[in-house]
Design a protein around this motif. Sequence first.
Motif, mmCIF file in Angstrom:
data_model
loop_
_atom_site.group_PDB
_atom_site.id
_atom_site.type_symbol
_atom_site.label_atom_id
_atom_site.label_comp_id
_atom_site.label_asym_id
_atom_site.label_seq_id
_atom_site.Cartn_x
_atom_site.Cartn_y
_atom_site.Cartn_z
ATOM 1 N N ALA A 76 -5.073 -4.062 -5.962
ATOM 2 C CA ALA A 76 -6.383 -4.476 -6.626
ATOM 3 C C ALA A 76 -6.561 -6.136 -7.087
ATOM 4 O O ALA A 76 -7.696 -6.541 -6.720
ATOM 5 N N TYR A 77 -5.585 -6.409 -7.734
ATOM 6 C CA TYR A 77 -5.695 -7.757 -8.136
ATOM 7 C C TYR A 77 -4.569 -8.786 -7.456
ATOM 8 O O TYR A 77 -3.501 -8.224 -7.365
ATOM 9 N N ARG A 135 -2.182 0.881 -4.791
ATOM 10 C CA ARG A 135 -3.478 0.532 -4.229
ATOM 11 C C ARG A 135 -3.645 -1.119 -4.751
ATOM 12 O O ARG A 135 -3.982 -1.171 -6.015
ATOM 13 N N ASP A 161 -12.195 -15.443 -7.542
ATOM 14 C CA ASP A 161 -12.906 -14.586 -7.839
ATOM 15 C C ASP A 161 -13.195 -14.344 -9.230
ATOM 16 O O ASP A 161 -14.369 -14.506 -9.636
ATOM 17 N N ARG A 175 0.643 -1.232 -0.068
ATOM 18 C CA ARG A 175 0.036 0.026 0.004
ATOM 19 C C ARG A 175 0.895 1.359 0.100
ATOM 20 O O ARG A 175 0.398 2.265 -0.540
ATOM 21 N N TRP A 222 -5.691 -12.401 1.706
ATOM 22 C CA TRP A 222 -5.475 -11.424 0.491
ATOM 23 C C TRP A 222 -6.945 -11.070 0.007
ATOM 24 O O TRP A 222 -7.196 -9.865 -0.191
ATOM 25 N N HIS A 223 -7.837 -11.833 -0.268
ATOM 26 C CA HIS A 223 -9.261 -11.529 -0.671
ATOM 27 C C HIS A 223 -9.873 -10.750 0.346
ATOM 28 O O HIS A 223 -10.528 -9.518 0.129
ATOM 29 N N ASP A 224 -9.779 -10.826 1.426
ATOM 30 C CA ASP A 224 -10.415 -10.131 2.733
ATOM 31 C C ASP A 224 -9.547 -8.711 2.889
ATOM 32 O O ASP A 224 -10.130 -7.732 3.012
ATOM 33 N N ALA A 225 -8.397 -8.549 2.304
ATOM 34 C CA ALA A 225 -7.726 -7.256 2.126
ATOM 35 C C ALA A 225 -8.191 -6.539 1.004
ATOM 36 O O ALA A 225 -7.746 -5.540 0.879
ATOM 37 N N GLY A 226 -9.174 -7.110 0.313
ATOM 38 C CA GLY A 226 -9.864 -6.428 -0.704
ATOM 39 C C GLY A 226 -9.074 -6.618 -2.197
ATOM 40 O O GLY A 226 -9.646 -5.988 -3.361
ATOM 41 N N LEU A 227 -8.333 -7.795 -2.307
ATOM 42 C CA LEU A 227 -7.770 -7.911 -3.594
ATOM 43 C C LEU A 227 -8.762 -9.004 -4.538
ATOM 44 O O LEU A 227 -9.240 -9.867 -3.639
ATOM 45 N N GLU A 228 -8.798 -8.854 -5.549
ATOM 46 C CA GLU A 228 -9.668 -9.796 -6.364
ATOM 47 C C GLU A 228 -8.869 -10.940 -6.995
ATOM 48 O O GLU A 228 -7.620 -10.586 -7.571
#
Length: 212
Positions: A61-62, A59, A102, A55, A77-83
């Motif tokens: 993202a994936y 940002r 995802d 970060r 990593w998914h819970d941290a907002g990454l797809e």
Amino acid sequence: MPDHTLGTPVLELRDRRIYRVGDGSPVVWLIDDRELGGILVNAPPFSDATLRAIRAVTRPAYLFLPSRRGARDLAAWHDAGLEILAFEAEAPAIRAAGGIVDIAFNRKQRLSRTIDFLPMAGVTEGSCALRLKNLPGVIFFGPMLAPGPDGWPTLTPNPDDHSWEARLFGALGVKDLKFAYAFCDRFEPGKTRFGPDADAQIQRHIEAIFED
């Protein structure tokens, strides 16, 4: 005290910077894309410190998985907002092992106008490379290629390959691609070579395999 920064980029391009994340295996790469944000190639072991380091430069993202071998701590990593992205042929094995996917993309899909995918089955059933198409061109080959004796990524057989024949077939397509830089799942600083004439060097190695 461990260093939780990413350091300087391995490669700086006009609209993107590429970092190496940690020193584990398989190697994890981070693409800092001006348009999309951060794209991890393979998953590093999750920690708050690693997330903060990412970060600090982009940002996130994936998270793209070239193969199931790069799948670690996907739920975190998914819970941290990454797809989490993987080729549709690889997704079932990742999910069967308890991982999250995802987006199970097909060979016609792209991540953006200048980022697409190159399915190269053989190491695993759904091994897939990621390509940054706009010049100078970069390909992340994951486990499909590995550094040879001269440091350039090349095609080498593995005892646990899903299909060596499929790997050879996939390599034929690489011969027609134009790209300046190439990264894979193995990297030794100061020894592994990744550009700027990666296409010519890799194609030279592949041609030698088919001549033997």
